[in-house]
Scaffold this motif. Structure first.
Motif: not given
Ligand code: BV8
Ligand code: ZN
Length: 257
Positions: A33, A57, A76, A124, A174, A226-227, A229
């Motif tokens: 970020a 995605a 991106r 990922h 995926e 380290v976050n 929030v």
């Molecule tokens: C899987 C690449 C097996 C792409 C990403 C229904 C159908 C299919 C799957 C699912 C389903 N239900 C659930 C699932 C599983 C799903 C899942 O977990 N869904 C969630 C939403 C419930 N997972 C998957 O699909 C994974 N594969 O499970 O395969 C499977 C297969 C079929 C069916 C079932 C299971 C694959 C997941 C990967 C997705 N790809 N990225 C792209 O980038 O375009 S995910 C993407 O989002 C990121 O990579 C990251 O992982 C995620 C975002 O999360 P964060 O990185 O945490 O970022 P976020 O913005 O959320 O948070 C930022 C944080 O930083 C905050 O806390 C904030 O406070 C903090 N912050 C802000 N500023 C700062 C800070 N911290 C420190 N310093 C700062 N300055």
């Protein structure tokens, strides 16, 4: 950013990092970020404002309109190329010179590497690892990246089979890359009591990556978040430091002396 710069780091956090032999660093979008890359959860910029990244995605979005999804990734890629690693990335690279550090990141950017770290796992995938969406052949060409966001952009064509080239990221639904999962699990299993797992900048919402901090805890490691929030994993951590990556990480590393 209020918080870390006013409050001293908890002494037990500094003691844990000082005494750790191995440190597993798990990073999410918050790590990048302060380099200027919006976190995944923040509203997408401009053109994609009304689109939920969770919907974009996905293999379904790609199948429906590759040019629309490719335009988002090309923009991106341009943004990542246009920014620099921040002080947090550099602190983790320095930490890697002081302790046995493994990094498993959810981020698809290359900012850890550009700061000098080696990354054990991009769980990922990596946005610059392009491959054919049909035959899977790696695409080694340099795709044309837009200087401004564009709504649609035809993806490059695979020289082997003419298929559409896609970004090497893991979409929702995926499987995670086997080598990345294996490397992360190996790093988790290597953790022993007294080691540390630093969880930086992740909301802990996306599985299976969101389960890694709990696995580190079950191996006996001290888990430190380290976050700025509270997150889904905060209450599972031994310590939380409410501050930003670029503010907190350099101060942790500086305290190692
Ligand atoms: C899987 C690449 C097996 C792409 C990403 C229904 C159908 C299919 C799957 C699912 C389903 N239900 C659930 C699932 C599983 C799903 C899942 O977990 N869904 C969630 C939403 C419930 N997972 C998957 O699909 C994974 N594969 O499970 O395969 C499977 C297969 C079929 C069916 C079932 C299971 C694959 C997941 C990967 C997705 N790809 N990225 C792209 O980038 O375009 S995910 C993407 O989002 C990121 O990579 C990251 O992982 C995620 C975002 O999360 P964060 O990185 O945490 O970022 P976020 O913005 O959320 O948070 C930022 C944080 O930083 C905050 O806390 C904030 O406070 C903090 N912050 C802000 N500023 C700062 C800070 N911290 C420190 N310093 C700062 N300055
Ligand atoms: Zn092909």
């Amino acid at each position: 950013m209020t918080g870390a710069e006013e409050h001293p780091l908890p002494a037990e956090v500094l003691a844990a990092v000082r005494e750790a032999r191995r440190i597993l660093v798990l990073t999410g979008a918050g790590m990048s970020a302060e380099s200027g890359i919006a976190t995944f959860r923040d509203a997408q910029t401009g053109l994609w404002e009304e689109f939920d990244p969770m919907r974009l995605a996905t293999p379904e979005a790609w199948a429906e309109d590759p040019a629309f999804v490719w335009a988002w990734y090309a923009w991106r890629m341009h943004l990542v190329r246009a920014v620099e690693p921040n002080a947090g990335h550099r602190a983790i690279a320095e930490l890697g010179r002081l302790r046995e550090v493994s990094i498993a990141t959810q981020n698809v950017d290359d900012l850890h590497e550009r700061a000098g770290s080696s990354v054990a796992a991009h769980v990922h995938g990596s946005i610059f690892d392009l491959r054919c969406s049909d035959c899977g052949a790696p695409f080694v060409g340099e795709p044309e990246l837009p200087e401004e966001p564009v709504e649609r952009l035809d993806p490059p064509t695979c020289p082997e089979c003419g298929g559409d080239v896609r970004p090497g990221v893991v979409w929702f639904g995926e499987m995670l890359p086997e080598d990345a999962v294996a490397a992360t699990e190996a790093a988790l299993e290597a953790l022993e009591p007294g080691d540390v797992c630093l969880v930086v900048g992740t909301s802990g919402l996306v599985f299976p990556a969101a389960g890694y901090p709990a696995m580190a805890r079950s191996e006996g490691a001290t888990v430190i978040e380290v976050n700025p929030v509270e997150t889904e994993i905060s209450d599972m951590c031994h310590h939380v430091v409410r501050g930003s990556a670029a503010q907190v990480l350099p101060r942790i590393v500086a305290a190692l002396g």
